[in-house]
Design an enzyme around this catalytic site. Structure first.
Site, PDB file in Angstrom:
ATOM      1  CG  PHE A 151       4.880   5.200  -2.083  1.00  0.00           C
ATOM      2  CD1 PHE A 151       5.859   4.525  -2.392  1.00  0.00           C
ATOM      3  CD2 PHE A 151       5.041   6.008  -1.348  1.00  0.00           C
ATOM      4  CE1 PHE A 151       7.274   4.940  -1.783  1.00  0.00           C
ATOM      5  CE2 PHE A 151       6.069   6.772  -0.739  1.00  0.00           C
ATOM      6  CZ  PHE A 151       7.126   6.198  -1.262  1.00  0.00           C
ATOM      7  CB  CYS A 263       5.901  -0.289 -11.253  1.00  0.00           C
ATOM      8  SG  CYS A 263       4.828   0.977 -11.984  1.00  0.00           S
ATOM      9  NE  ARG A 332       2.913   0.177 -18.203  1.00  0.00           N
ATOM     10  CZ  ARG A 332       2.855   1.451 -17.535  1.00  0.00           C
ATOM     11  NH1 ARG A 332       3.837   2.216 -17.739  1.00  0.00           N
ATOM     12  NH2 ARG A 332       2.200   1.684 -16.329  1.00  0.00           N
TER      13      ARG A 332
HETATM   14  C1  UGA Z   1       3.596  -1.331  -7.634  1.00  0.00           C
HETATM   15  C2  UGA Z   1       3.667  -1.261  -6.098  1.00  0.00           C
HETATM   16  O1  UGA Z   1       3.038  -1.874  -5.356  1.00  0.00           O
HETATM   17  C3  UGA Z   1       3.215   0.392  -5.769  1.00  0.00           C
HETATM   18  O2  UGA Z   1       3.279   0.670  -4.429  1.00  0.00           O
HETATM   19  C4  UGA Z   1       4.131   1.339  -6.687  1.00  0.00           C
HETATM   20  O3  UGA Z   1       3.631   2.819  -6.578  1.00  0.00           O
HETATM   21  C5  UGA Z   1       3.887   1.015  -8.053  1.00  0.00           C
HETATM   22  O4  UGA Z   1       4.222  -0.186  -8.273  1.00  0.00           O
HETATM   23  C6  UGA Z   1       4.779   1.855  -8.807  1.00  0.00           C
HETATM   24  O5  UGA Z   1       5.791   1.929  -8.891  1.00  0.00           O
HETATM   25  O6  UGA Z   1       4.043   2.868  -9.690  1.00  0.00           O
HETATM   26  P1  UGA Z   1       1.602  -1.999  -9.277  1.00  0.00           P
HETATM   27  O7  UGA Z   1       2.683  -2.115 -10.296  1.00  0.00           O
HETATM   28  O8  UGA Z   1       0.230  -1.349  -9.429  1.00  0.00           O
HETATM   29  O9  UGA Z   1       2.418  -1.343  -8.249  1.00  0.00           O
HETATM   30  O10 UGA Z   1       1.269  -3.339  -8.897  1.00  0.00           O
HETATM   31  P2  UGA Z   1       1.295  -4.254  -7.334  1.00  0.00           P
HETATM   32  O11 UGA Z   1      -0.013  -4.492  -7.024  1.00  0.00           O
HETATM   33  O12 UGA Z   1       2.564  -4.146  -6.769  1.00  0.00           O
HETATM   34  O13 UGA Z   1       1.668  -5.881  -8.255  1.00  0.00           O
HETATM   35  C7  UGA Z   1       2.449  -6.104  -9.011  1.00  0.00           C
HETATM   36  C8  UGA Z   1       2.825  -7.512  -9.514  1.00  0.00           C
HETATM   37  O14 UGA Z   1       3.137  -8.358  -8.606  1.00  0.00           O
HETATM   38  C9  UGA Z   1       1.382  -7.806 -10.215  1.00  0.00           C
HETATM   39  O15 UGA Z   1       1.723  -8.532 -11.430  1.00  0.00           O
HETATM   40  C10 UGA Z   1       0.907  -8.791  -9.197  1.00  0.00           C
HETATM   41  O16 UGA Z   1       0.198  -9.686  -9.793  1.00  0.00           O
HETATM   42  C11 UGA Z   1       2.119  -9.459  -8.584  1.00  0.00           C
HETATM   43  N1  UGA Z   1       2.005 -10.072  -7.280  1.00  0.00           N
HETATM   44  C12 UGA Z   1       1.601  -9.165  -6.414  1.00  0.00           C
HETATM   45  C13 UGA Z   1       2.329 -11.418  -7.144  1.00  0.00           C
HETATM   46  O17 UGA Z   1       2.748 -12.095  -7.851  1.00  0.00           O
HETATM   47  N2  UGA Z   1       2.212 -11.792  -5.800  1.00  0.00           N
HETATM   48  C14 UGA Z   1       1.736 -10.984  -4.706  1.00  0.00           C
HETATM   49  O18 UGA Z   1       1.781 -11.632  -3.339  1.00  0.00           O
HETATM   50  C15 UGA Z   1       1.528  -9.531  -4.990  1.00  0.00           C
END
Ligand code: UGA
Length: 435
Positions: A151, A263, A332
């Site tokens: 995670f 992801c 990505r």
């Molecule tokens: C995500 C999950 O949060 C992790 O728990 C998981 O392990 C990981 O995918 C995975 O499957 O390996 P990650 O891809 O590093 O992690 O990024 P996030 O922090 O989840 O953010 C994802 C996207 O959502 C980003 O583009 C971020 O800018 C966006 N986001 C996030 C928003 O637009 N609004 C928010 O309130 C939060």
């Protein structure tokens, strides 16, 4: 206990270093020679805070990296951490790398060892791989397969690996559970990390369910953003107000240009594809809407710019941010780059700056213009777009910035610049979902 980690991308490389930090002898294996050479030189092949010191500490000691799969032979536990990107021709996950990784280690597995999947996979994969291992190993070699989803968040990968908020152990037997409890003993004891022991399909599903929920939460607030834009309401205040309800929570309610990365986008698509194969498409049909809302936000920004600067052809647009989120060089499915690309294709002259992701961005969008600094990027711009919330962008002085642009127009795609300060400096400030 000796550990092997197959696949040294964002997940595997950090997991390997994390396992060495926990005290194990670790070998990381990958087919990518350049990546392995970099890791073996204790240099990170991608940007991840706190990762390089861990490499420097353990490479040359109990951590090594190789392209030779035979070197996994003495490991007791093999973590499979290779990528499962979206297939080129469908929404489903491309399982080529997982299958190839398992096939590559099968000839080297010793009796009593445990293969542990960490990659995000369609439910049913673990059972299929367990059967394959059973078929292809000699009768004298008993190997089990477990699933232990990951995670970790990019940007916090080291912290999340060493101090996860939960451990999910999908195991076929008490013996496999015992081995995984030994691997994570320090985390379980010191952090009192909750452990959820499950069967294989539940462990696989936990991961896609978690990412689907997170994606849904973001798209929910972005859908509210669309309504706020029509009604003159403010989505950031709305998020604050509903977020005080413990049952809802404020995290992942930041409206803006939406989610990207390696992801969330591909995981919700792969889940939809898998549900379709299982005859359960209707159960997750809402994920198609989650995806659509997310992509609509990108188009909306393009239209906002068009409206604000009076067309796109020949207009000069500065894009601050290329990574899919701050503290990462990962581009990505980055909303920032997607918007930059769309503007460019519509005839705008687009200049991009990102503190860490310029190299990766230029590889996938070579036709955009890349600047070496914020100042160069915004020089003569008709509009400045803030699309990845790096701290250094938040700290920019609106007055100084205003002296470099052609028009003081800023579109804050992450809703976190100081709106009042920009307005006071004479900027037209446009947030997303904000009146
Ligand atoms: C995500 C999950 O949060 C992790 O728990 C998981 O392990 C990981 O995918 C995975 O499957 O390996 P990650 O891809 O590093 O992690 O990024 P996030 O922090 O989840 O953010 C994802 C996207 O959502 C980003 O583009 C971020 O800018 C966006 N986001 C996030 C928003 O637009 N609004 C928010 O309130 C939060």
């Amino acid at each position: 206990m000796r550990i092997s980690v197959i696949g040294t991308g964002y997940l595997g490389a950090v997991h390997a270093a994390g396992m060495a930090e926990l005290g194990f002898e670790v070998v990381g294996v990958d087919v990518d020679k350049a990546k392995i050479a970099s890791l073996q030189a204790a240099t990170m092949p991608f940007y991840e805070p706190e990762f390089e010191p861990l490499l420097e500490k353990h490479v040359g000691g109990r951590l090594r990296f190789t392209t030779d799969f035979a070197e996994v032979a003495d490991a007791d536990v093999h973590f499979v951490c290779v990528g499962t990107p979206q297939q080129g021709s469908s929404l489903a996950a491309d399982m080529t790398y997982v299958d190839a990784a398992v096939d590559a280690i099968i000839p080297h597995l010793k009796d009593g060892s445990l293969v542990v999947g960490k990659s995000t996979v369609p439910v049913g994969t673990a059972e299929r791989l367990a059967e394959r291992i059973e078929t292809l190993t000699p009768d004298s070699v008993n190997v089990e397969l477990a699933w232990n989803p990951e995670f970790l968040r990019e940007g916090f990968a080291v912290q999340d690996t060493l101090h996860p908020d939960r451990l999910v152990l999908g195991v076929p037997s008490a013996g496999a559970e015992q081995i995984l409890r030994e691997v994570y003993a320090r985390t379980i004891e010191e952090d009192r990390t909750p452990v959820v022991v499950t069967d294989l399909p539940t462990a696989e599903l936990v991961k896609v369910a978690a990412n689907s929920f997170l994606a849904t939460k973001i798209s929910f607030i972005n859908a509210m953003s669309e309504i706020c834009e029509i009604t003159g309401a403010d989505v950031t205040l709305l998020a604050d107000a509903i977020g005080y309800d413990d049952r809802i929570g404020r995290k992942f309610l930041n409206a803006g240009v939406g989610f990207g990365g390696g992801c969330l986008p591909k995981d919700i698509r792969a889940f939809s594809a898998r549900a379709g194969e299982l005859g359960a498409a209707a159960s997750v049909a809402f994920l198609a809407e989650v995806d659509a809302i997310n992509l609509r936000r990108r188009e909306h920004v393009v239209e906002l710019v068009r409206g604000q600067v009076g067309g796109l052809v020949g207009r000069r647009i500065a894009v601050l941010g290329a990574a899919f989120k701050p503290n990462s060089d990962d581009v990505r499915d980055s909303p920032a780059l997607s918007i930059a690309g769309q503007l460019h294709l519509a005839g705008a002259s687009v200049s991009v700056y990102d503190p860490k992701a310029m190299g990766n961005a230029a590889k996938i969008f070579p036709t955009l213009d890349y600047s070496d600094s914020v100042e160069e990027c915004v020089h003569g711009a008709d509009a400045v777009l803030h699309l990845t919330e790096w701290p250094e962008f938040r700290e920019l002085d609106p007055e100084t910035l205003g002296g470099k642009v052609a028009q003081r127009v800023v579109i804050d795609g992450r809703n976190c610049l100081d709106r009042e300060a920009y307005k006071a400096a004479g900027w037209t400030y446009l947030g997303l979902g904000r009146s």
